[in-house]
Design a protein around this motif. Structure first.
Motif, PDB file in Angstrom:
ATOM      1  N   PHE A 110       1.022  -1.092  -0.083  1.00  0.00           N
ATOM      2  CA  PHE A 110       0.007  -0.129   0.057  1.00  0.00           C
ATOM      3  C   PHE A 110       0.933   1.188   0.055  1.00  0.00           C
ATOM      4  O   PHE A 110       1.937   1.409   0.877  1.00  0.00           O
ATOM      5  CB  PHE A 110      -0.925  -0.062   1.120  1.00  0.00           C
ATOM      6  N   GLU A 111       0.864   2.112  -1.002  1.00  0.00           N
ATOM      7  CA  GLU A 111       1.811   3.092  -1.315  1.00  0.00           C
ATOM      8  C   GLU A 111       2.300   3.929  -0.154  1.00  0.00           C
ATOM      9  O   GLU A 111       3.379   4.495   0.015  1.00  0.00           O
ATOM     10  CB  GLU A 111       1.230   3.998  -2.300  1.00  0.00           C
ATOM     11  N   MET A 112       1.313   4.404   0.761  1.00  0.00           N
ATOM     12  CA  MET A 112       1.546   5.124   2.000  1.00  0.00           C
ATOM     13  C   MET A 112       2.724   4.482   2.700  1.00  0.00           C
ATOM     14  O   MET A 112       3.580   5.231   3.375  1.00  0.00           O
ATOM     15  CB  MET A 112       0.508   5.449   2.653  1.00  0.00           C
ATOM     16  N   PHE A 113       2.549   3.063   2.844  1.00  0.00           N
ATOM     17  CA  PHE A 113       3.615   2.447   3.644  1.00  0.00           C
ATOM     18  C   PHE A 113       4.916   2.189   2.939  1.00  0.00           C
ATOM     19  O   PHE A 113       6.111   2.477   3.381  1.00  0.00           O
ATOM     20  CB  PHE A 113       3.054   1.468   4.098  1.00  0.00           C
ATOM     21  N   THR A 114       4.806   2.007   1.899  1.00  0.00           N
ATOM     22  CA  THR A 114       6.220   1.911   0.922  1.00  0.00           C
ATOM     23  C   THR A 114       6.860   3.256   0.643  1.00  0.00           C
ATOM     24  O   THR A 114       7.995   3.153   0.793  1.00  0.00           O
ATOM     25  CB  THR A 114       5.623   1.479  -0.630  1.00  0.00           C
ATOM     26  N   VAL A 115       6.099   4.132   0.608  1.00  0.00           N
ATOM     27  CA  VAL A 115       6.883   5.628   0.575  1.00  0.00           C
ATOM     28  C   VAL A 115       7.482   5.867   1.984  1.00  0.00           C
ATOM     29  O   VAL A 115       8.694   6.550   2.111  1.00  0.00           O
ATOM     30  CB  VAL A 115       5.696   6.791   0.536  1.00  0.00           C
ATOM     31  N   ALA A 116       6.872   5.698   3.236  1.00  0.00           N
ATOM     32  CA  ALA A 116       7.470   5.919   4.200  1.00  0.00           C
ATOM     33  C   ALA A 116       8.634   5.086   4.415  1.00  0.00           C
ATOM     34  O   ALA A 116       9.706   5.636   5.029  1.00  0.00           O
ATOM     35  CB  ALA A 116       6.591   5.642   5.432  1.00  0.00           C
ATOM     36  N   PHE A 117       8.586   3.732   3.960  1.00  0.00           N
ATOM     37  CA  PHE A 117       9.877   2.914   4.064  1.00  0.00           C
ATOM     38  C   PHE A 117      11.053   3.586   3.197  1.00  0.00           C
ATOM     39  O   PHE A 117      12.100   3.600   3.509  1.00  0.00           O
ATOM     40  CB  PHE A 117       9.358   1.483   3.396  1.00  0.00           C
ATOM     41  N   ALA A 118      10.699   4.145   1.952  1.00  0.00           N
ATOM     42  CA  ALA A 118      11.711   4.678   1.237  1.00  0.00           C
ATOM     43  C   ALA A 118      12.310   5.956   1.674  1.00  0.00           C
ATOM     44  O   ALA A 118      13.583   6.304   1.652  1.00  0.00           O
ATOM     45  CB  ALA A 118      11.195   4.891  -0.139  1.00  0.00           C
ATOM     46  N   PHE A 119      11.564   6.968   2.127  1.00  0.00           N
ATOM     47  CA  PHE A 119      11.785   8.352   2.409  1.00  0.00           C
ATOM     48  C   PHE A 119      12.254   8.669   3.875  1.00  0.00           C
ATOM     49  O   PHE A 119      12.833   9.500   4.031  1.00  0.00           O
ATOM     50  CB  PHE A 119      10.975   9.314   1.721  1.00  0.00           C
ATOM     51  N   ILE A 120      11.623   7.898   4.952  1.00  0.00           N
ATOM     52  CA  ILE A 120      11.865   8.150   6.123  1.00  0.00           C
ATOM     53  C   ILE A 120      13.622   8.227   6.524  1.00  0.00           C
ATOM     54  O   ILE A 120      14.034   9.198   7.105  1.00  0.00           O
ATOM     55  CB  ILE A 120      11.421   7.368   7.314  1.00  0.00           C
ATOM     56  N   PRO A 121      14.503   7.434   5.951  1.00  0.00           N
ATOM     57  CA  PRO A 121      15.804   7.101   6.244  1.00  0.00           C
ATOM     58  C   PRO A 121      16.482   8.538   5.453  1.00  0.00           C
ATOM     59  O   PRO A 121      17.332   9.109   6.360  1.00  0.00           O
ATOM     60  CB  PRO A 121      16.240   5.847   5.563  1.00  0.00           C
ATOM     61  N   TRP A 122      15.883   8.864   4.593  1.00  0.00           N
ATOM     62  CA  TRP A 122      16.393  10.121   3.879  1.00  0.00           C
ATOM     63  C   TRP A 122      16.339  11.523   4.666  1.00  0.00           C
ATOM     64  O   TRP A 122      16.978  12.323   4.769  1.00  0.00           O
ATOM     65  CB  TRP A 122      16.062  10.218   2.379  1.00  0.00           C
ATOM     66  N   LEU A 123      14.957  11.409   5.197  1.00  0.00           N
ATOM     67  CA  LEU A 123      14.586  12.645   6.147  1.00  0.00           C
ATOM     68  C   LEU A 123      15.549  12.807   7.367  1.00  0.00           C
ATOM     69  O   LEU A 123      16.081  13.918   7.619  1.00  0.00           O
ATOM     70  CB  LEU A 123      13.346  12.484   6.534  1.00  0.00           C
ATOM     71  N   PHE A 124      15.937  11.827   7.886  1.00  0.00           N
ATOM     72  CA  PHE A 124      16.888  11.709   9.077  1.00  0.00           C
ATOM     73  C   PHE A 124      18.216  12.188   8.375  1.00  0.00           C
ATOM     74  O   PHE A 124      18.915  13.030   9.295  1.00  0.00           O
ATOM     75  CB  PHE A 124      16.894  10.351   9.627  1.00  0.00           C
ATOM     76  N   TYR A 125      18.525  11.628   7.558  1.00  0.00           N
ATOM     77  CA  TYR A 125      19.923  11.968   6.890  1.00  0.00           C
ATOM     78  C   TYR A 125      20.292  13.373   6.378  1.00  0.00           C
ATOM     79  O   TYR A 125      21.223  13.956   7.152  1.00  0.00           O
ATOM     80  CB  TYR A 125      20.145  10.881   5.480  1.00  0.00           C
ATOM     81  N   PHE A 126      19.044  13.840   5.621  1.00  0.00           N
ATOM     82  CA  PHE A 126      19.524  15.111   5.340  1.00  0.00           C
ATOM     83  C   PHE A 126      19.184  16.193   6.480  1.00  0.00           C
ATOM     84  O   PHE A 126      19.652  17.529   6.387  1.00  0.00           O
ATOM     85  CB  PHE A 126      18.608  15.555   4.112  1.00  0.00           C
TER      86      PHE A 126
END
Length: 218
Positions: A110-126
Motif C-alpha cells: 500500500f503506497e503510503m507505507f512503501t513511501v514511508a519505508f523509502a523516504f524516512i531514512p533520507w529525512l533523517f539523513y538530510f
C-alpha cells in the motif's frame, strides 16, 4: 495509473470526494498523493501502464536501504574514522531490507507505507546533515525529500507519527550540541519547512477532523 486526468482531478479536489457514495468530505488526505501521481505520469511516457505502479514500489524498496546506508555511514564517519564504517553501514541497511516489517510492507503493498519505508531514512539523513553542516544544498535536498514523502500522509496519522519521531530525534541532537542556540534555530527552520510544504493537505485534514470526524464512525 490508468486514467491520469481523473487521478489528477480527484487528488486536486481531494477535500470533497464526489465518488464516495453521494459525496463526502474526505477523511483521508487524498491530495497528499499528488507527488506520486506526477511521478507515475512522467514514467507513463516510457513504461507500460501494467508496470507503472510496481516500478514505483520497487523503487521504494531500493531507496529505503540506500537511505539507511547513507545515514549510518554519515553518522559513523563523523564519530570516528575506521574501515569498519562501510560494512557496519551496509549491515544496517541490510537489516532494514531483510526483516519481517519490510516483508509486511511489500508483500501486499500500500503506497503510503512503501513511501514511508523509502523516504524516512533520507529525512533523517538530510535533516541531520543540515543541523551539522548548515549548507543550502542539504536544506534544498531535505525540502525535496519532504515533498516526495508526502504520499505517506494518505492516512495522515502515519505522517504525523513519522515526523514527530524525526523532530524528536533532531531536537534532542540540537539540545545536546555545544552550539545549542544555533542548532535549535536550524531545527525550527526544518520544522517550518516540513509544515509549509505540506500545508496543502494538512489544512483540509485539520478541517475534516474538527468538523466531520463523526462521518467515519457513522
Amino acid at each position: 495509473e490508468f486514467n491520469f486526468p481523473e487521478a489528477f482531478e480527484r487528488a486536486w479536489s481531494g477535500v470533497w470526494r464526489a465518488e464516495q457514495g453521494v459525496g463526502a468530505i474526505a477523511a483521508h488526505s487524498h491530495m497528499a498523493d499528488l507527488p506520486r501521481i506526477v511521478f507515475l505520469w512522467i514514467e507513463s511516457f516510457i513504461l507500460p501502464a501494467s508496470f507503472l505502479r510496481y516500478s514505483y514500489i520497487f523503487l521504494c524498496l531500493i531507496l529505503g536501504p540506500l537511505g539507511v546506508y547513507s545515514f549510518l555511514k554519515y553518522v559513523l564517519q563523523k564519530e570516528k574514522e575506521s574501515l569498519w564504517i562501510y560494512p557496519a553501514a551496509f549491515l544496517g541497511a541490510l537489516f532494514y531490507l531483510l526483516n519481517l516489517g519490510t516483508l509486511q510492507n511489500f508483500y501486499v503493498p500500500f503506497e503510503m507505507f512503501t513511501v514511508a519505508f523509502a523516504f524516512i531514512p533520507w529525512l533523517f539523513y538530510f535533516g541531520l546533515r543540515y543541523l551539522r553542516e548548515m549548507t543550502r544544498s542539504d536544506l534544498v535536498k531535505f525540502g525535496l525529500v519532504v515533498i516526495l514523502s508526502s504520499p505517506m500522509a494518505y492516512a495522515s496519522t502515519l505522517w504525523y507519527a513519522s515526523f514527530a519521531g524525526l523532530f524528536i530525534f533532531l531536537f534532542v541532537y540540537a539540545l545536546i550540541s555545544s552550539d545549542r542556540n544555533i542548532q535549535i534555530k536550524r531545527f525550527l527552520g526544518l520544522v517550518l519547512i516540513a509544515i509549509l510544504l505540506n500545508l496543502y493537505w494538512i489544512l483540509p485534514n485539520i478541517y475534516s477532523a474538527i468538523n466531520h470526524s463523526g462521518i467515519i464512525s457513522t
